[in-house]
Scaffold this active site. Structure first.
Site, PDB file in Angstrom:
ATOM      1  N   LYS A  11       0.929  -1.662   0.077  1.00 60.48           N
ATOM      2  CA  LYS A  11       0.001  -0.070   0.087  1.00 60.48           C
ATOM      3  C   LYS A  11       0.637   1.493  -0.388  1.00 60.48           C
ATOM      4  CE  LYS A  11      -2.681   0.245   3.626  1.00 60.48           C
ATOM      5  NZ  LYS A  11      -2.862   2.119   3.635  1.00 60.48           N
ATOM      6  N   SER A  12       1.742   0.982   0.620  1.00 62.39           N
ATOM      7  CA  SER A  12       2.514   2.071   0.812  1.00 62.39           C
ATOM      8  C   SER A  12       3.209   2.345  -0.458  1.00 62.39           C
ATOM      9  CB  SER A  12       4.081   2.531   2.064  1.00 62.39           C
ATOM     10  OG  SER A  12       3.444   2.558   3.288  1.00 62.39           O
ATOM     11  N   ARG A  16       2.950   5.942  -3.228  1.00 65.82           N
ATOM     12  CA  ARG A  16       3.521   7.058  -4.144  1.00 65.82           C
ATOM     13  C   ARG A  16       4.602   6.913  -5.562  1.00 65.82           C
ATOM     14  NH1 ARG A  16       4.272   5.632   1.599  1.00 65.82           N
ATOM     15  NH2 ARG A  16       5.255   7.283   3.131  1.00 65.82           N
ATOM     16  N   GLY A  82      -4.739   7.867   5.825  1.00 70.60           N
ATOM     17  CA  GLY A  82      -3.799   9.551   5.548  1.00 70.60           C
ATOM     18  C   GLY A  82      -2.564   9.944   5.138  1.00 70.60           C
ATOM     19  N   ARG A 110      -7.623  12.579  13.332  1.00 73.48           N
ATOM     20  CA  ARG A 110      -5.628  12.090  12.777  1.00 73.48           C
ATOM     21  C   ARG A 110      -5.047  13.495  12.999  1.00 73.48           C
ATOM     22  NH1 ARG A 110      -4.702   7.389   8.922  1.00 73.48           N
ATOM     23  NH2 ARG A 110      -2.518   7.635  10.148  1.00 73.48           N
ATOM     24  N   SER A 158       7.633   9.394  11.740  1.00 76.33           N
ATOM     25  CA  SER A 158       7.076   8.572  10.998  1.00 76.33           C
ATOM     26  C   SER A 158       7.008   9.147   9.346  1.00 76.33           C
ATOM     27  CB  SER A 158       6.177  10.200  11.208  1.00 76.33           C
ATOM     28  OG  SER A 158       4.947  10.259   9.701  1.00 76.33           O
ATOM     29  N   GLN A 160       5.092   9.448   7.109  1.00 77.46           N
ATOM     30  CA  GLN A 160       4.370  10.642   6.101  1.00 77.46           C
ATOM     31  C   GLN A 160       4.832  11.357   6.076  1.00 77.46           C
ATOM     32  OE1 GLN A 160      -0.021   8.998   7.748  1.00 77.46           O
ATOM     33  NE2 GLN A 160      -0.158   7.320   6.476  1.00 77.46           N
ATOM     34  N   ASP A 312       2.660  -1.178  12.069  1.00 78.13           N
ATOM     35  CA  ASP A 312       1.074  -1.372  11.437  1.00 78.13           C
ATOM     36  C   ASP A 312       0.572  -2.848  11.462  1.00 78.13           C
ATOM     37  OD1 ASP A 312       1.068   1.193  10.589  1.00 78.13           O
ATOM     38  OD2 ASP A 312       1.383   0.778   8.178  1.00 78.13           O
ATOM     39  N   LYS A 339      -4.234   6.042  14.851  1.00 78.99           N
ATOM     40  CA  LYS A 339      -4.437   5.650  13.322  1.00 78.99           C
ATOM     41  C   LYS A 339      -5.697   5.741  13.125  1.00 78.99           C
ATOM     42  CE  LYS A 339       0.608   4.908  12.752  1.00 78.99           C
ATOM     43  NZ  LYS A 339       1.143   5.309  11.820  1.00 78.99           N
TER      44      LYS A 339
END
Ligand code: S3P
Length: 428
Positions: A11-12, A16, A82, A110, A158, A160, A312, A339
């Site tokens: 997913k990450s 990107r 997020g 969040r 983080s 993000q 996670d 989260k």
């Protein structure tokens, strides 16, 4: 027979890839992009900013580069994601494009100040539209001129935050240095390196500093050509389910980025027998196969320094504590409270509901194992990782665990329940 499963794309990395492909000089080609609600949110938000993201993602997908970025009209809906909200904030700020970012009720709870504050320090014009510190936020267009150099030391590790700032620096041609208190996942750095961006970051075994130094202009980026590795966070649930069900399992094509494989280290410390075979690299990321053998689990202590590498996977590891001998504890995990839900509170209340002894601290949990067969109802608050973690407990022989919202897994792993069935008691 040993079930063989390929988990869906990371997913990450998928988020990107979509964002960076729009900045590349030419078309990128990508396989195994995660087709799940969170990544669909990113695609839709990027379309609002002028990127021509295709609608069907099966097979090898062409992602057009040199996007015609424009100011977004209307509200860009980041859904439950997020990563979408925080990374797109950096991208739009760097491009100097106007946009209003919003999302669902969970995303509205969040924290956004962690990205808004450093972006403002770079000179980006961002305002809160509703409650201070939360989305919706409004980014104002910047007619000309770059952003200011940023050297930032965030309070929490983080990916993000780090990626948001790197995207702002990249799109505006501004130097950005981020030094984290611990090393968060480094997918943005690896993809940027593969695209030829002027970026330096720590070695694989440590180093929490990243420096992007474009020298005053957005760098030319080579298009991407990769197969997105299987998501280790999704793989972790199946590994956990195999251990709970006492079954063998083989997972192929799983991402082995060391900033994500902390769960394998913890599971091995718990007694799990997992063979890891690296088979290649994709987009600068190691990829390989996992073989899981049945084993007795014991509780362990997950120390704060490990938390960024198991972030996670903590819901899964915590529920596995219920099936392990002794106690499983984790500290330094306060981030879990912000989260998709307050994961520490939900883990504690749901474990309690199932009859598992659990102590909740402000920054962690202690779970006492071997409660015997578990039964009860789980409240997920719509959080996919809470649903999947307790779904794993439900495959334990003799247990009767009901999950209130099974559909919420669609944000990261739409086929989860079918894959889980391959490991459940009936299939044995
Ligand atoms: C992510 C970073 C992590 C993680 C999230 C995905 C990313 O969040 O929990 O699921 O893709 O960068 P934080 O950056 O808030 O730690």
């Amino acid at each position: 027979m040993t079930p063989v499963i390929r988990v869906p794309g990371d997913k990450s990395i998928s988020h990107r890839v979509l964002m960076l492909a729009g900045l590349a000089a030419g078309d990128s080609w990508v396989e195994n992009l995660l087709d799940a609600a969170d990544v669909r949110s990113t695609a839709e938000v990027l379309r609002g900013l002028g990127v021509d993201v295709p609608c069907t993602w099966s097979g090898r997908v062409r992602l057009p580069g040199d996007a015609a970025w424009r100011d977004a009209e209307g509200i860009l809906d980041c859904g439950n994601s997020g990563t979408t909200a925080r990374l797109v904030a950096g991208l739009a700020a760097g491009l100097g494009r106007s946009a209003v970012l919003d999302g669902d009720d969970s995303l509205r709870r969040r924290p956004m100040e962690r990205v808004v504050y450093p972006l403002q320090a770079m000179g980006a014009r961002i305002e809160y539209r509703g409650v201070r510190g939360y989305i919706p936020i409004e980014l104002r267009a910047r007619a000309s001129g770059g952003l200011r150099v940023l050297r930032h030391r965030p309070r929490v590790a983080s990916a993000q935050v780090k990626s948001c700032l790197l995207l702002a620096g990249l799109a505006s041609g501004t130097l950005v240095e981020v030094v984290e208190p611990g090393r968060s996942r480094d997918h943005t750095e690896r993809l940027l390196e593969a695209m030829g961006a002027p970026i330096t970051f720590g070695p694989e075994d440590g180093g929490a500093r990243v420096l992007l130094d474009p020298g005053g202009a957005p760098p030319a980026l080579r298009p991407l050509d990769l197969r997105v590795p299987g998501d280790p966070s999704s793989a972790a649930f199946l590994v956990g389910a195999a251990l709970v069900a006492g079954r063998r399992l083989r997972l192929e094509g799983v991402g082995l980025n060391p900033t994500r494989t902390g769960y394998l280290e913890v599971l091995r410390r718990m007694g799990a027998r997992i063979t890891i075979t690296e088979t290649g690299r994709e987009g600068g990321e190691p990829v390989g196969d996992l073989s899981v053998e049945p084993a007795e689990l014991r509780g362990v202590e997950i120390e704060p320094a490990l938390v960024p590498r198991v972030l996670d996977e903590l819901p899964l590891l915590a529920v596995l504590g219920a099936q392990a001998g002794g106690c499983l504890s984790v500290r330094g995990a306060r981030e879990l409270r912000v989260k998709e839900s307050d994961r520490l509170a939900l883990l504690a209340s749901n474990l309690d509901e199932l009859g598992v002894q659990c102590r909740e601290w402000e920054d962690g949990l202690e779970v006492s194992g071997r409660a015997g067969p578990l039964s009860g109802s789980v409240y997920t608050d719509g959080d996919h990782r809470i649903a999947m973690a307790f779904g794993v407990l439900a495959v334990a022989p003799g247990s009767d665990v009901r999950i209130d919202d099974r559909a919420c897994v669609a944000v990261s792993y739409p086929g989860f329940w079918e894959d889980l069935r391959l490991l459940s008691e009936e299939a044995a």
